[in-house]
Design a protein around this motif. Structure first.
Motif, PDB file in Angstrom:
ATOM      1  N   CYS A 108      61.421  12.424  72.679  1.00  0.00           N
ATOM      2  CA  CYS A 108      60.815  11.842  73.894  1.00  0.00           C
ATOM      3  C   CYS A 108      60.113  10.526  73.574  1.00  0.00           C
ATOM      4  O   CYS A 108      59.534  10.374  72.506  1.00  0.00           O
ATOM      5  N   GLU A 109      60.159   9.589  74.541  1.00  0.00           N
ATOM      6  CA  GLU A 109      59.507   8.304  74.260  1.00  0.00           C
ATOM      7  C   GLU A 109      58.121   8.169  74.884  1.00  0.00           C
ATOM      8  O   GLU A 109      57.507   7.110  74.804  1.00  0.00           O
ATOM      9  N   CYS A 151      58.004  14.671  78.082  1.00  0.00           N
ATOM     10  CA  CYS A 151      57.622  14.253  79.433  1.00  0.00           C
ATOM     11  C   CYS A 151      58.584  14.816  80.476  1.00  0.00           C
ATOM     12  O   CYS A 151      58.227  14.993  81.626  1.00  0.00           O
ATOM     13  N   GLY A 152      59.830  15.072  80.072  1.00  0.00           N
ATOM     14  CA  GLY A 152      60.801  15.657  80.993  1.00  0.00           C
ATOM     15  C   GLY A 152      61.507  14.640  81.875  1.00  0.00           C
ATOM     16  O   GLY A 152      62.446  14.995  82.580  1.00  0.00           O
ATOM     17  N   VAL A 153      61.051  13.376  81.869  1.00  0.00           N
ATOM     18  CA  VAL A 153      61.656  12.393  82.778  1.00  0.00           C
ATOM     19  C   VAL A 153      62.242  11.155  82.083  1.00  0.00           C
ATOM     20  O   VAL A 153      62.986  10.400  82.699  1.00  0.00           O
ATOM     21  N   CYS A 154      61.924  10.965  80.797  1.00  0.00           N
ATOM     22  CA  CYS A 154      62.426   9.752  80.141  1.00  0.00           C
ATOM     23  C   CYS A 154      63.939   9.863  79.886  1.00  0.00           C
ATOM     24  O   CYS A 154      64.537  10.919  80.058  1.00  0.00           O
ATOM     25  N   CYS A 201      64.606  12.833  77.345  1.00  0.00           N
ATOM     26  CA  CYS A 201      64.356  14.181  77.872  1.00  0.00           C
ATOM     27  C   CYS A 201      65.426  14.608  78.873  1.00  0.00           C
ATOM     28  O   CYS A 201      65.922  15.736  78.823  1.00  0.00           O
TER      29      CYS A 201
END
Ligand SMILES: [Zn+2]
Length: 277
Positions: free
Chosen positions: A42-43, A51-54, A57
């Motif tokens: 993850c970034e 984060c689940g959204v990058c 992810c």
């Protein structure tokens, strides 16, 4: 190591290169591997990973076999390719990807979905790779298996094991009476030194039931939960706690012994004698 500690290490990019994820259900092992992989690649800032959204992810998902499933070039899952095993050819092909630098992320993650099915040759190819880290970017391997005891000892010794819990949840109402009986027997043994109490301690654990199926992990999980539940909490009981925890740890090895034809009662007696004597 606990799963929470492994996740914290992954967020910081300090997770051990080879991690065994065992116990739990197959679904729980897959979810744990995905979350740890996202935390590693993850970034977002470390504390917010995953984060689940990058862009990383969102594409780290279990391969679905169709074109709609997102794909991340630095995340690979090796599934069992033969009827009962994961072949050395498939393993070597995955390891070839591990020779090159990451395409997009700061590292690479490889998941071996059924590590218990690796052939001896495949396990050795993997082992050789773990022993010779030669790339500058971090590389993490997750070995998923119902039990770490199904893996070669050499592979286990090179990996950090994270136990995800028993395959099925244990019922506290079943555990409670066993814990009381075990605790009473262990205390009597400690105060009297009479070995007859060791046998009653074993009998208390054998009360978990369900031993007639040698492949079932459930009775061992219930017995181990009873040992944990029985731990004395007061100050000054540390030595006693350690002895009982050692017994719980040994219990997890029980199913493997059982498959060699040793009866559950014998194994329990042996463990009690070894760890409380
Ligand atoms: Zn992310």
């Amino acid at each position: 190591m606990s799963y929470e500690a492994a996740l914290a290490a992954a967020r910081q990019g300090r997770l051990y290169p080879a991690v065994i994820l065992d116990g739990g259900s197959a679904e729980a092992r897959r979810s744990a591997a995905l979350e740890l992989a996202r935390a590693l690649l993850c970034e977002a800032p470390a504390a917010a990973r995953p984060c689940g959204v990058c862009r990383h992810c969102r594409r780290i998902v279990w391969p679905g076999g169709d074109e709609a499933t997102p794909f991340h070039p630095d995340f690979q899952v090796l599934e069992r390719d033969l009827k009962a095993s994961t072949s050395v050819d498939a393993t070597r092909e995955m390891l070839r990807t591990a020779q090159v630098s990451p395409y997009e992320a700061r590292g690479q993650v490889f998941v071996i979905a059924s590590a218990e099915s690796l052939t001896g040759e495949a396990a050795n190819a993997l082992l050789k790779n773990l022993e010779e880290p030669h790339v500058s970017a971090p590389r993490n391997f997750f070995l998923l298996a119902p039990s770490r005891l199904d893996l070669l000892p050499t592979l286990r010794s090179r990996s950090l094991a994270v136990f995800l819990g028993p395959a099925q949840p244990v019922d506290p109402q079943v555990v409670e009476p066993l814990a009381r009986a075990f605790s009473a027997a262990a205390s009597s043994w400690a105060s009297s030194g009479s070995p007859v109490y060791l046998l009653s301690a074993a009998a208390a654990l054998a009360g978990a039931g369900g031993w007639d199926d040698p492949r079932s992990g459930q009775p061992w999980a219930v017995a181990a939960a009873a040992v944990l539940r029985s731990l004395p909490q007061e100050d000054g009981a540390a030595a006693d706690r350690r002895a009982r925890l050692a017994l719980a740890e040994a219990l997890l090895e029980g199913p493997a012994l059982r498959l060699r034809g040793i009866t559950a009662e014998r194994i329990l007696e042996g463990m009690v004698a070894r760890h409380l004597a």
